[in-house]
Design an enzyme around this catalytic site. Structure first.
Site, PDB file in Angstrom:
ATOM      1  N   HIS A 469     -21.998  35.483  18.589  1.00 20.87           N
ATOM      2  CA  HIS A 469     -21.620  35.049  17.237  1.00 20.87           C
ATOM      3  C   HIS A 469     -22.100  36.068  16.196  1.00 20.87           C
ATOM      4  CE1 HIS A 469     -20.918  31.914  14.060  1.00 20.87           C
ATOM      5  NE2 HIS A 469     -21.801  32.669  13.436  1.00 20.87           N
ATOM      6  N   GLU A 470     -23.380  36.388  16.240  1.00 20.54           N
ATOM      7  CA  GLU A 470     -23.926  37.310  15.249  1.00 20.54           C
ATOM      8  C   GLU A 470     -23.326  38.699  15.405  1.00 20.54           C
ATOM      9  OE1 GLU A 470     -25.298  36.077  12.814  1.00 20.54           O
ATOM     10  OE2 GLU A 470     -25.753  34.123  13.687  1.00 20.54           O
ATOM     11  N   HIS A 473     -20.130  38.869  13.490  1.00 18.92           N
ATOM     12  CA  HIS A 473     -20.344  39.190  12.074  1.00 18.92           C
ATOM     13  C   HIS A 473     -20.625  40.682  11.929  1.00 18.92           C
ATOM     14  CE1 HIS A 473     -20.266  35.224  10.358  1.00 18.92           C
ATOM     15  NE2 HIS A 473     -21.293  34.777  11.042  1.00 18.92           N
TER      16      HIS A 473
HETATM   17 ZN    ZN Z   1     -21.950  32.767  11.351  1.00 11.61          ZN
END
Ligand code: ZN
Length: 683
Positions: A469-470, A473
């Site tokens: 997830h990170e 980003h």
């Molecule tokens: Zn997030």
């Protein structure tokens, strides 16, 4: 004294940075920026242009970021008393500067003048988007109001900030204002060891014997989930859901009811003051969703599809509770407990069992391999880069032509003085200066358990998802082709679309082909066994209908609360919530429940008329991923299309336009329903 935070080239020189450098550096940059802006606006007051007026503003904002971002980051990952003091001294100066910029009428006039000039049509999409965003933000902060209106706007902003803080403090006091002593360990039957240890530790801290249960999440949640003592569960549930309200053990103390109603009316007035019908419309002005009606339709569509599934899941749970746990009536304080029992019986899966299969070095290599296959990008470690802790590693991303696209620090392990949770932060944003290109740099931060003994650090599957997830980003930030910091990567992207690239990456963690790349037993390299993988995938969708309708209830309540123009007292708020529950909720709620009095996401945080964003972004990311499923999840052609339509443009384009370019149509909720096991076949 040479200040390493001023005018450094390349990466921040972390080894040389001391807390004492922060304030003088900030003072200097802010003074320089103010002087530059004044000069720019006087010089070009008759004829501001992109090149001479607005372009330099991007540059001075970036100078501020270069000096401040290392300090903000160190405060998060390597805090100490001296740094905290300095940070707290700097923050008001920074806020004052930003407020001043938002209220600067000459600056507003300059943006407006460029927007209305012939030059505007000649500018690229990035430049035009920067101007449009700036004008919108000026307008939303009341710049066009007369003196009286401006004063009122400021007063409302201040009272909102006071009320929101008050809401949070009441909730905090109410949370801290209740606890339960346990003298006999038998009352804790069912609780895992970690929860008992925590309770014993809490008692000790208070100089007491035995165990102390509190309403903080690490104490409260395990009781609701595991405690066999039904009376205890009821007692804690009641205390928890009546916090800061007129009900429960501390009825009337720290009551948020009045505060909520004042927050709503202040927001309403603020929105109307700057020309919107209601706060929902004001909030949506900066989001991908185009109207409150569209959001309501989005929520009710999902509710229509998922409620029958949630009803069935709840029926199953009731049956299980009756037949296996002897509970003839399933109450709100039994739901988590019975669900956990049912889940264990169904799947016998513990995250701990998965850990040996996900050693950090293997997971990272696998993750990098996914990026290589999707986008043809190579990720390599760069040794010897100065950082804030020996555990930190530094990498760079290179494309096939040899161009370095981005760089990142990876700081994976929990330690003292580091903020909790996982997050990606921007170190440097991509910016094309007059004679050089600044390459984007990201910080990837997690709080995983550090390596123990001989083994490398081992992750649970949940933690692997967090890392992906990170990293999603991070890729959004680093792979951008936008040349201005204010629209590069995540910057300038609508709030409800920002989570698309991150949630998109999570999907890979469930794919057998990808699990083969990211898993390998820490002792023998053996990949995740088929049987374990099957259980893992099956457990993923346990009670997904119930989870979905709960989120929809919050989202619908939040949106309706901020629509319309009537004042709402505590009773009206309750009546609205009751109505929403009638429409979408499945689990019955006792009448003393005052969930809303603790709903800080919308009353104290930034999610007002925006709670739907969680589901909205999930729908987008699942739909994007479904295109990969059609062709093979690691397909390079689709990967490159995703790169060019979504990641590279960053904030320069409207998210709906980007989505349609990639998907060939508007978003559909079906892929999300399919991924969560809720797509009902229609006949
Ligand atoms: Zn997030």
């Amino acid at each position: 004294m040479d200040n390493p935070l001023i005018g450094y080239r390349g990466l921040p020189p972390f080894e040389a940075i001391r807390p004492a450098h922060a304030e003088p550096a900030l003072d200097k940059v802010l003074a320089q920026n103010r002087a530059t802006i004044t000069a720019l606006l006087t010089e070009d007051s008759n004829h501001p242009t992109w090149e001479h007026t607005l372009f330099p503003i991007e540059e001075i904002n970036d100078n501020l970021n270069r000096s401040w971002s290392p300090i903000g980051h160190l405060h998060s990952v390597a805090d100490n008393d001296e740094l905290r003091k300095v940070y707290e001294a700097c923050l008001p100066k920074l806020t004052a500067y930003l407020t001043e910029m938002g209220q600067n009428e000459a600056l507003y006039a300059a943006y407006k003048s460029v927007a209305q000039s012939a030059e505007y049509a000649q500018l690229g999409i990035a430049e035009r988007k920067i101007i449009d965003n700036a004008l919108r933000d000026f307008r939303l902060s009341g710049i066009e109001l007369g003196a009286q209106g401006k004063d009122r706007f400021k007063a409302l902003k201040q009272s909102l900030s006071r009320l929101q803080t008050q809401f949070e403090e009441n909730l905090l006091d109410a949370t801290d204002g209740w606890n339960r002593r346990v003298h006999d360990e038998r009352a804790l039957a069912g609780l895992p060891d970690s929860a008992r240890k925590l309770a014993a530790h809490k008692a000790q801290q208070q100089g007491q014997q035995g165990w102390l249960l509190t309403l903080e999440a690490p104490s409260y949640l395990p009781v609701l989930m595991y405690a066999d003592d039904r009376e205890l569960r009821f007692e804690m549930y009641q205390a928890y859901v009546t916090r800061a309200s007129e009900h429960g053990p501390n009825a009337g103390q720290w009551d948020n009811t009045e505060v909520m109603s004042e927050i709503l009316s202040s927001r309403q007035e603020l929105a109307r003051l700057v020309g919107f019908h209601d706060f929902a419309q004001y909030s949506l002005e900066t989001k991908m969703a185009s109207s409150a009606e569209q959001v309501l339709e989005f929520i009710s569509d999902l509710a229509r599809r998922c409620k029958p599934i949630a009803v069935r899941e709840f029926g199953e749970l009731e049956r299980y509770a009756r037949e296996h746990l002897g509970l003839s009536c399933l109450e709100a304080w039994d739901v988590a407990y019975c669900s956990e029992k049912l889940r264990q019986e169904h799947f016998q899966l513990s995250q701990e069992e998965l850990r040996p299969y996900f050693p950090v070095p293997r997971v990272l290599l696998g993750l990098f391999e996914v990026v290589r296959r999707l986008y043809g990008l190579m990720i390599q470690e760069v040794p010897g880069v100065s950082s804030w802790h020996p555990d930190v590693r530094f990498f760079q991303i290179q494309d096939e032509s040899g161009e370095i696209r981005g760089q990142f620090y990876v700081d994976l392990y929990a330690r003292a003085k580091k903020r909790g949770g996982a997050w990606m932060d921007q170190c440097l944003a991509r910016r094309r200066g007059r004679d050089e290109l600044q390459i984007p740099v990201a910080y990837l931060n997690c709080n995983f358990s550090p390596p123990l003994g001989q083994d490398p650090a081992l992750l649970t599957h949940d933690e692997v998802i967090t890392l992906f997830h990170e990293f999603g980003h991070g890729l959004h930030h680093m792979l951008t082709r936008a040349d201005y910091p204010s629209v590069a990567g995540l910057n300038g992207v609508a709030w409800d679309a920002v989570e698309l690239p991150s949630q998109f990456m999570e999907n890979f963690c469930w794919e057998p082909g990808v699990l083969g790349l990211i898993s390998g037993h820490c002792r023998n390299g053996e990949r995740l066994p088929e049987a374990l993988l099957r259980r893992l995938r099956a457990a993923k969708n346990f009670q997904s209908g119930l989870k979905m309708v709960r989120q929809l209830e919050f989202a619908l309540f939040d949106m309706r609360l901020h629509m319309g123009d009537e004042a709402m007292d505590g009773e009206a708020i309750q009546a609205l919530l009751d109505q929403v529950r009638k429409e979408v909720a499945v689990v019955p709620v006792p009448s003393f429940n005052r969930f809303q009095n603790g709903f800080s996401h919308i009353f104290a945080g930034g999610y007002a008329a925006g709670y739907y964003s969680y589901k909205w972004a999930e729908v987008l990311s699942a739909d994007v991923f479904s295109r990969f499923e059609e062709k093979g999840v690691l397909d390079r052609t689709i990967g490159e299309e995703f790169l060019s339509s979504i990641l590279e443009p960053g904030g320069t384009r409207e998210p709906m336009e980007q989505f349609i370019e990639f998907r060939g149509r508007e978003p559909s909720v079906e892929p999300l329903l399919r991924h969560t096991g809720m797509l009902v076949e229609t006949h």
